[in-house]
Write an enzyme that holds these catalytic residues in place. Structure first.
Site: not given
Ligand code: ADP
Length: 165
Positions: A19, A43, A92, A130
């Site tokens: 992120h 949840k 990704r 995450s």
């Molecule tokens: P969501 O629940 O909206 O998918 P995330 O917090 O998992 O939320 O991810 C938010 C955004 O960040 C999404 O566009 C996801 O693809 C991107 N993202 C998450 N992890 C990575 C990563 N390791 N590299 C690049 N983008 C990421």
């Protein structure tokens, strides 16, 4: 010249180095980047929205054109409220593509003037999510280098707090 403001929405539970990599790339491309933590219906989140927002604020303070906030409801309504022009999302693996494409096209249908921009993280983060970080942490594996140090500390504090209760 027209200034471009983008929204980077997500759950960020917890924020990872993937992120942060995207926030850094976005801050270079856009005039203003708003990182927005979504109140979703998962949840059992590990962190509250306020905690996630605070961790993102602390870890992205060095980017002067980045602001962190949170939102409820439809992303396109939030984009409109912020008077932003774009949505930033990360891609990704190929597996992200189908879901992201669906969302981007739905958002375009709801708000034709909003563009979704996809960016790729550095390769070392392209397997990072995450969900995986939580899974590794829960099973006592090392997450060093996958999340900012501050996030790792907060994760440890949270689980030791739970054990004490
Ligand atoms: P969501 O629940 O909206 O998918 P995330 O917090 O998992 O939320 O991810 C938010 C955004 O960040 C999404 O566009 C996801 O693809 C991107 N993202 C998450 N992890 C990575 C990563 N390791 N590299 C690049 N983008 C990421």
């Amino acid at each position: 010249m027209k200034k471009i403001k983008a929204i980077y929405p997500g759950s960020f539970d917890p924020p990872t180095n993937g992120h942060l990599d995207l926030i850094e790339r976005g801050s270079r491309i856009f005039d203003e980047l708003v990182v927005a933590v979504l109140h979703n219906r998962e949840k059992e989140p590990l962190f509250t929205v306020a905690e996630r927002q605070q961790m993102l604020e602390e870890t992205s303070r060095r980017f002067k054109n980045v602001r962190v906030t949170n939102f409820h409801g439809l992303l396109v309504d939030f984009v409109e409220k912020e008077k932003a022009q774009a949505v930033l999302r990360g891609i990704r693996a190929i597996s992200d593509y189908e879901y992201e494409l669906q969302m981007a096209l739905m958002n375009r249908r709801l708000s034709p003037g909003t563009e979704t921009i996809f960016m790729m993280p550095a390769d070392q983060y392209s397997f990072l999510s995450s969900r995986l970080v939580k899974e590794v942490f829960r099973n006592k594996g090392s997450i060093t280098g996958l999340v900012p140090t501050l996030v790792e500390q907060r994760m440890r504090a949270k689980t030791s707090g739970k054990r004490g209760k």
